[in-house]
Design a protein around this motif. Sequence first.
Motif, PDB file in Angstrom:
ATOM      1  N   ALA A   7       0.845  -1.194   0.000  1.00  0.00           N
ATOM      2  CA  ALA A   7       0.000   0.000   0.000  1.00  0.00           C
ATOM      3  C   ALA A   7       0.876   1.238   0.000  1.00  0.00           C
ATOM      4  CB  ALA A   7      -0.914   0.008   1.220  1.00  0.00           C
ATOM      5  N   LEU A   8       0.301   2.334  -0.459  1.00  0.00           N
ATOM      6  CA  LEU A   8       0.912   3.640  -0.290  1.00  0.00           C
ATOM      7  C   LEU A   8       0.350   4.180   1.020  1.00  0.00           C
ATOM      8  CD1 LEU A   8       2.694   5.955  -1.317  1.00  0.00           C
ATOM      9  CD2 LEU A   8       0.666   6.837  -2.525  1.00  0.00           C
ATOM     10  N   LEU A   9       1.189   4.246   2.022  1.00  0.00           N
ATOM     11  CA  LEU A   9       0.782   4.708   3.345  1.00  0.00           C
ATOM     12  C   LEU A   9       0.998   6.212   3.412  1.00  0.00           C
ATOM     13  CD1 LEU A   9       2.705   1.960   5.342  1.00  0.00           C
ATOM     14  CD2 LEU A   9       0.313   1.899   4.579  1.00  0.00           C
ATOM     15  N   LEU A  10      -0.020   6.945   3.735  1.00  0.00           N
ATOM     16  CA  LEU A  10       0.058   8.402   3.815  1.00  0.00           C
ATOM     17  C   LEU A  10       0.260   8.770   5.279  1.00  0.00           C
ATOM     18  CD1 LEU A  10      -2.939   9.113   1.425  1.00  0.00           C
ATOM     19  CD2 LEU A  10      -0.538   8.724   0.853  1.00  0.00           C
ATOM     20  N   LEU A  11       1.507   9.050   5.633  1.00  0.00           N
ATOM     21  CA  LEU A  11       1.871   9.255   7.033  1.00  0.00           C
ATOM     22  C   LEU A  11       2.250  10.701   7.326  1.00  0.00           C
ATOM     23  CD1 LEU A  11       4.146   6.146   7.697  1.00  0.00           C
ATOM     24  CD2 LEU A  11       1.705   6.401   8.161  1.00  0.00           C
ATOM     25  N   PRO A  12       1.695  11.255   8.386  1.00  0.00           N
ATOM     26  CA  PRO A  12       2.089  12.607   8.792  1.00  0.00           C
ATOM     27  C   PRO A  12       3.413  12.563   9.540  1.00  0.00           C
ATOM     28  CG  PRO A  12       0.508  11.735  10.343  1.00  0.00           C
ATOM     29  CD  PRO A  12       0.660  10.697   9.254  1.00  0.00           C
ATOM     30  N   THR A  13       4.126  13.669   9.514  1.00  0.00           N
ATOM     31  CA  THR A  13       5.296  13.830  10.367  1.00  0.00           C
ATOM     32  C   THR A  13       4.926  14.853  11.429  1.00  0.00           C
ATOM     33  OG1 THR A  13       6.264  15.536   8.946  1.00  0.00           O
ATOM     34  CG2 THR A  13       6.894  13.233   8.501  1.00  0.00           C
ATOM     35  N   LEU A  14       5.905  15.328  12.141  1.00  0.00           N
ATOM     36  CA  LEU A  14       5.629  16.257  13.237  1.00  0.00           C
ATOM     37  C   LEU A  14       5.576  17.696  12.750  1.00  0.00           C
ATOM     38  CD1 LEU A  14       8.028  14.727  15.872  1.00  0.00           C
ATOM     39  CD2 LEU A  14       5.568  14.371  15.637  1.00  0.00           C
ATOM     40  N   LEU A  15       4.773  18.465  13.431  1.00  0.00           N
ATOM     41  CA  LEU A  15       4.709  19.912  13.217  1.00  0.00           C
ATOM     42  C   LEU A  15       5.260  20.548  14.487  1.00  0.00           C
ATOM     43  CD1 LEU A  15       1.119  20.189  11.729  1.00  0.00           C
ATOM     44  CD2 LEU A  15       3.273  20.251  10.493  1.00  0.00           C
ATOM     45  N   GLY A  16       6.433  21.082  14.412  1.00  0.00           N
ATOM     46  CA  GLY A  16       7.019  21.704  15.592  1.00  0.00           C
ATOM     47  C   GLY A  16       7.821  20.724  16.429  1.00  0.00           C
ATOM     48  N   GLU A  17       7.983  21.068  17.682  1.00  0.00           N
ATOM     49  CA  GLU A  17       8.893  20.352  18.574  1.00  0.00           C
ATOM     50  C   GLU A  17       8.198  19.389  19.530  1.00  0.00           C
ATOM     51  OE1 GLU A  17      12.232  20.728  18.351  1.00  0.00           O
ATOM     52  OE2 GLU A  17      11.857  22.039  16.631  1.00  0.00           O
ATOM     53  N   SER A  18       6.958  19.061  19.309  1.00  0.00           N
ATOM     54  CA  SER A  18       6.239  18.178  20.227  1.00  0.00           C
ATOM     55  C   SER A  18       6.791  16.760  20.180  1.00  0.00           C
ATOM     56  CB  SER A  18       4.751  18.135  19.866  1.00  0.00           C
ATOM     57  OG  SER A  18       4.182  19.409  19.980  1.00  0.00           O
ATOM     58  N   PRO A  19       6.793  16.061  21.314  1.00  0.00           N
ATOM     59  CA  PRO A  19       7.202  14.658  21.309  1.00  0.00           C
ATOM     60  C   PRO A  19       6.247  13.841  20.425  1.00  0.00           C
ATOM     61  CG  PRO A  19       7.048  15.508  23.558  1.00  0.00           C
ATOM     62  CD  PRO A  19       6.458  16.547  22.649  1.00  0.00           C
ATOM     63  N   PRO A  20       6.758  12.908  19.628  1.00  0.00           N
ATOM     64  CA  PRO A  20       5.905  12.147  18.704  1.00  0.00           C
ATOM     65  C   PRO A  20       4.705  11.487  19.386  1.00  0.00           C
ATOM     66  CG  PRO A  20       8.210  11.619  18.332  1.00  0.00           C
ATOM     67  CD  PRO A  20       8.149  12.499  19.534  1.00  0.00           C
ATOM     68  N   GLU A  21       4.916  10.904  20.549  1.00  0.00           N
ATOM     69  CA  GLU A  21       3.836  10.195  21.242  1.00  0.00           C
ATOM     70  C   GLU A  21       2.724  11.130  21.689  1.00  0.00           C
ATOM     71  OE1 GLU A  21       7.095   9.928  21.933  1.00  0.00           O
ATOM     72  OE2 GLU A  21       7.444   7.935  21.093  1.00  0.00           O
ATOM     73  N   ARG A  22       3.026  12.416  21.780  1.00  0.00           N
ATOM     74  CA  ARG A  22       2.014  13.391  22.210  1.00  0.00           C
ATOM     75  C   ARG A  22       1.095  13.814  21.066  1.00  0.00           C
ATOM     76  NH1 ARG A  22       2.639  19.365  23.156  1.00  0.00           N
ATOM     77  NH2 ARG A  22       0.700  19.923  24.163  1.00  0.00           N
ATOM     78  N   VAL A  23       1.597  13.761  19.823  1.00  0.00           N
ATOM     79  CA  VAL A  23       0.828  14.322  18.720  1.00  0.00           C
ATOM     80  C   VAL A  23       0.454  13.334  17.616  1.00  0.00           C
ATOM     81  CG1 VAL A  23       1.644  16.677  19.091  1.00  0.00           C
ATOM     82  CG2 VAL A  23       2.913  15.156  17.592  1.00  0.00           C
ATOM     83  N   LEU A  24       1.061  12.157  17.620  1.00  0.00           N
ATOM     84  CA  LEU A  24       0.732  11.160  16.607  1.00  0.00           C
ATOM     85  C   LEU A  24       0.115   9.933  17.276  1.00  0.00           C
ATOM     86  CD1 LEU A  24       3.906  11.304  14.316  1.00  0.00           C
ATOM     87  CD2 LEU A  24       1.645  12.308  13.874  1.00  0.00           C
ATOM     88  N   PRO A  25      -0.939   9.396  16.695  1.00  0.00           N
ATOM     89  CA  PRO A  25      -1.542   8.191  17.272  1.00  0.00           C
ATOM     90  C   PRO A  25      -0.537   7.039  17.319  1.00  0.00           C
ATOM     91  CG  PRO A  25      -2.985   9.163  15.611  1.00  0.00           C
ATOM     92  CD  PRO A  25      -1.662   9.875  15.523  1.00  0.00           C
ATOM     93  N   ALA A  26      -0.680   6.186  18.325  1.00  0.00           N
ATOM     94  CA  ALA A  26       0.223   5.045  18.491  1.00  0.00           C
ATOM     95  C   ALA A  26       0.256   4.163  17.250  1.00  0.00           C
ATOM     96  CB  ALA A  26      -0.184   4.230  19.716  1.00  0.00           C
ATOM     97  N   GLU A  27      -0.888   3.972  16.613  1.00  0.00           N
ATOM     98  CA  GLU A  27      -0.950   3.124  15.416  1.00  0.00           C
ATOM     99  C   GLU A  27      -0.124   3.717  14.268  1.00  0.00           C
ATOM    100  OE1 GLU A  27      -3.635   4.320  16.991  1.00  0.00           O
ATOM    101  OE2 GLU A  27      -4.545   2.570  17.913  1.00  0.00           O
ATOM    102  N   THR A  28      -0.141   5.032  14.149  1.00  0.00           N
ATOM    103  CA  THR A  28       0.633   5.708  13.115  1.00  0.00           C
ATOM    104  C   THR A  28       2.123   5.521  13.364  1.00  0.00           C
ATOM    105  OG1 THR A  28      -1.122   7.336  12.777  1.00  0.00           O
ATOM    106  CG2 THR A  28       1.068   7.937  12.000  1.00  0.00           C
ATOM    107  N   LEU A  29       2.542   5.658  14.613  1.00  0.00           N
ATOM    108  CA  LEU A  29       3.948   5.467  14.952  1.00  0.00           C
ATOM    109  C   LEU A  29       4.382   4.022  14.730  1.00  0.00           C
ATOM    110  CD1 LEU A  29       4.122   7.670  18.163  1.00  0.00           C
ATOM    111  CD2 LEU A  29       5.237   8.115  15.966  1.00  0.00           C
ATOM    112  N   THR A  30       3.538   3.078  15.103  1.00  0.00           N
ATOM    113  CA  THR A  30       3.855   1.661  14.901  1.00  0.00           C
ATOM    114  C   THR A  30       4.037   1.364  13.423  1.00  0.00           C
ATOM    115  OG1 THR A  30       2.699   1.009  16.915  1.00  0.00           O
ATOM    116  CG2 THR A  30       3.004  -0.700  15.240  1.00  0.00           C
ATOM    117  N   LEU A  31       3.153   1.879  12.612  1.00  0.00           N
ATOM    118  CA  LEU A  31       3.232   1.661  11.164  1.00  0.00           C
ATOM    119  C   LEU A  31       4.504   2.297  10.580  1.00  0.00           C
ATOM    120  CD1 LEU A  31       1.623   0.326   8.915  1.00  0.00           C
ATOM    121  CD2 LEU A  31       0.472   2.494   8.558  1.00  0.00           C
ATOM    122  N   ALA A  32       4.818   3.509  10.987  1.00  0.00           N
ATOM    123  CA  ALA A  32       6.026   4.181  10.497  1.00  0.00           C
ATOM    124  C   ALA A  32       7.276   3.395  10.873  1.00  0.00           C
ATOM    125  CB  ALA A  32       6.103   5.605  11.043  1.00  0.00           C
ATOM    126  N   ARG A  33       7.281   2.846  12.074  1.00  0.00           N
ATOM    127  CA  ARG A  33       8.450   2.080  12.535  1.00  0.00           C
ATOM    128  C   ARG A  33       8.578   0.735  11.828  1.00  0.00           C
ATOM    129  NH1 ARG A  33       6.597   3.833  18.376  1.00  0.00           N
ATOM    130  NH2 ARG A  33       7.824   5.745  18.621  1.00  0.00           N
TER     131      ARG A  33
END
Length: 130
Positions: A7-33
């Motif tokens: 699949a073509l996964l459409l993944l957001p990155t971070l906007l600013g300096e927030s910790p990834p776990e604070r602004v991205l859903p856990a499922e999104t982070l798991t998929l990116a990893r």
Amino acid sequence: MSNPSGALLLLPTLLGESPPERVLPAETLTLARATTVFLAENAKSARAFLKLIAHPQPIASLAVTEIGHHPDPRRFDEWLRPAIEGRDVALLSEAGCPAVADPGAGLVARAHRLACACDPWSGRAACCWP
């Protein structure tokens, strides 16, 4: 995925300096990893994002292709080839909402024409976050 192609996964990155776990859903982070093939407007910032989210593989071993701000449509099939061959490909958005607020829209349209699944994943959108 149960789909014989990737699949073509459409993944957001971070906007600013927030910790990834604070602004991205856990499922999104798991998929990116779990993904090893990435398309990005800017390869350097994509690699920085992958390092920040603690991608488990060495960053240098990941396939990160810079598509630029104005992607060349003649290269879409080349960039989508891994997905057609069964591997997921992540399109990383620096605008928070892949293919809506960034240059990936043409690539997504081509993926649809090739019957490649496109899976959008959420994050903060630049148009909706101060």
